[in-house]
Design a protein around this motif. Structure first.
Motif, PDB file in Angstrom:
ATOM      1  N   ASP A 432      32.110  -3.541  22.975  1.00  0.00           N
ATOM      2  CA  ASP A 432      30.830  -2.905  22.678  1.00  0.00           C
ATOM      3  C   ASP A 432      30.175  -2.316  23.920  1.00  0.00           C
ATOM      4  N   GLU A 475      36.113   0.978  18.670  1.00  0.00           N
ATOM      5  CA  GLU A 475      35.826   0.544  17.304  1.00  0.00           C
ATOM      6  C   GLU A 475      37.120   0.185  16.564  1.00  0.00           C
ATOM      7  N   LYS A 478      38.572  -3.068  17.865  1.00  0.00           N
ATOM      8  CA  LYS A 478      37.840  -4.218  17.357  1.00  0.00           C
ATOM      9  C   LYS A 478      38.281  -4.563  15.936  1.00  0.00           C
TER      10      LYS A 478
END
Length: 550
Positions: A432, A475, A478
């Motif tokens: 993040d 993203e 993840k």
């Protein structure tokens, strides 16, 4: 001390002593009286005698001819063996069957000792054994059998004890003393984990005995012994140790699979019904259906539908439930239409039959501005393993028992992620804030070659790493990493074969390759569905060979 442990001619003795010291320190309350006495008496022996014993323990078998033992650092074998014989650890009068004797004799020596009893002296050595076994059914000492050879035979009597010590140290019997040498040579490098004194797989003497017994049951099962007797004995075990419970569950699952393959369905049903090992419930539903027990299968599948244990089970239930309802006279249920996959159809010349279909597609698609790599399961697993290294190798109790572990022993346990939830959260948080790129690069350098259950060092070049970190969105990483943590055993496999990068645009595409007649496997379908769900670029490439269509 020498800089290189292998420079010491007694390196193997030092390694064995390290194991004994480790066990004395961590397993003092678990060691039997016999094992404690062995360690004490071993330490009192002359160095040459200790070295000879360790040399024999590390060799294959338990019978050794004196004339075949030559160790410069030990010197006179006859002198070194005397204390070992006095302690009863080596026996020179051990009774040998003809079968055991044949394993230590040359063909010419068999003729010399049994020539009168052999009808065809020009035959094969193995051909003589049945007849000699019938003529000489009793076991006798080597000197009795082969007095004419003027030879000594040393038989180890403590191999079982040494195997128990090895089991306590490694937690298994598939690792052996060569682990030390491989580590000293640098062939295998292991992460240095701070293993607490209370971190051990076998917590009591009962645990040691049960672990050894389960190993024996596994060996007996694999050698084809009566399954009913083995299962009965396994079921009689009381195992408060969760680690051993998982071992027993895995063994029962394997026996159930064997019975299913052999069409011994009643036994398979009994085994699966009582088995908590992942996948047992799906197998039970499958066997019940094969036995036409449709109502029982439907009840179990309906129950499983409310709380599937994994994505694999959910996938199976989506197939089996409509089929079971139909067989019981229920209305036909419409299956959800298969998701449309981006499809590449290629017709390629088979340039080199020795190369895989994936290699042909890679060569066809690769461009200077759009490189293609064969990665299959290696890339995503490796990136995950590098980023989450501190969580994977966290020294939690019950995870690391000795210095030669490739990963934590509870890697496939149901609570693996839960026990380390905060640690994994901290690692994934770097996705993040952008720190993950430098962390993965630094760890790639610092940990290069260290054994890991996730990192494929041989497949992970700096070029591939740089392109992946440049082109794969955080993203997407993840999503992949969280999916791995949901079911490590199932989700480490099934990933697409190839990945293509466009570094200039910082984009990528994954490609699953299927040759002529090849079909998508279940775990591959689950990964494809997952990627589509999260809008990740992926395609299935179907290949036909140009020669076949000409």
């Amino acid at each position: 001390m020498t800089a290189n442990p292998l420079d010491d001619p007694f390196y193997y003795l030092n390694n064995f002593k390290q194991v004994l010291d480790w066990l004395e320190h961590r397993y003092a309350d678990v060691l039997s009286v016999e094992e404690q006495r062995f360690i004490h008496e071993f330490n009192q022996l002359p160095r040459e005698s200790r070295a000879l014993l360790v040399r024999l323990v590390m060799r294959k078998g338990v019978h050794f001819r004196a004339s075949k033992l030559h160790y410069v650092e030990i010197g006179d074998i006859g002198c070194a063996v005397v204390p070992l014989v006095a302690l009863g650890w080596i026996d020179e009068q051990c009774p040998l069957s003809i079968d055991a004797l044949f394993n230590v004799l040359l063909k010419s020596e068999v003729l010399q000792c049994f020539g009168v009893a052999i009808d065809q002296p020009k035959g094969k050595k193995s051909d003589w054994l049945p007849a000699l076994t019938e003529q000489f059914p009793e076991a006798k000492s080597f000197n009795h059998w082969c007095a004419a050879l003027n030879e000594r035979l040393f038989s180890l009597t403590i191999m079982g004890l040494c195997d128990r010590l090895r089991l306590m140290f490694f937690g298994n019997l598939y690792q052996d003393w060569s682990e030390f040498v491989l580590a000293d040579l640098g062939i295998f490098t292991y992460e240095k984990v701070d293993i607490g004194a209370d971190s051990r797989g076998l917590r009591s003497r009962d645990d040691v005995d049960a672990c050894f017994f389960l190993h024996d049951c596994q060996v007996r099962f694999e050698s084809g012994e009566d399954i009913a007797d083995i299962v009965e004995q396994i079921n009689s075990l009381t195992l408060p140790n969760p680690w051993l419970q998982r071992r027993r569950g895995k063994l029962m699952f394997q026996i159930g699979q064997h019975c299913e393959r052999m069409s011994h369905f009643s036994t398979a049903i009994s085994l699966y019904r009582d088995c908590a090992y992942p996948g047992a419930r799906v197998r039970l539903i499958r066997v019940l259906e094969r036995c036409a027990e449709y109502q029982l299968a439907l009840e179990l599948a309906t129950h499983a539908e409310h709380a599937p244990e994994s994505a694999a089970e959910r996938q199976h239930l989506l197939r089996v439930l409509p089929r079971l309802r139909r067989k019981l006279g229920g209305p036909a249920m419409k299956r959800a239409p298969a998701r449309q996959m981006l499809r590449l159809d290629l017709q390629l010349p088979r340039i080199d039959p020795s190369l895989s279909v994936e290699s042909h597609v890679l060569a066809h698609l690769a461009q200077t501005c759009a490189p293609v790599h064969y990665v299959e399961n290696s890339l995503i697993n490796s990136l995950f393993g590098l980023l989450c290294w501190p969580a994977i190798f966290a020294p939690l109790p019950g995870s690391f028992f000795h210095p030669f572990q490739r990963g934590p022993v509870d890697l496939h346990a149901e609570d693996f992620h839960a026990r380390r939830a905060d640690l994994f959260q901290a690692c994934l948080a770097e996705l993040d804030n952008g720190r993950y790129i430098q962390t993965i690069r630094d760890r790639y350098t610092a940990k290069w070659g260290v054994q890991s259950p996730f990192v494929f060092w041989g497949a992970l070049s700096e070029e591939l790493l740089d392109q992946a970190l440049d082109c794969l969105p955080a993203e997407h990483l993840k999503h992949w990493f969280n999916r791995l943590l949901m079911d490590i055993k199932a989700n480490r496999a099934g990933m697409p074969d190839l990945i293509q990068f466009w570094p200039q645009d910082k984009t990528y595409r994954m490609i699953e390759v299927k040759g002529p007649g090849d079909r998508l496997q279940d775990n591959q379908l689950r990964w494809l569905e997952f990627c589509h769900e999260h809008q990740m670029p992926i395609a299935v490439c179907y290949v036909q060979w140009a020669e076949q269509s000409a």
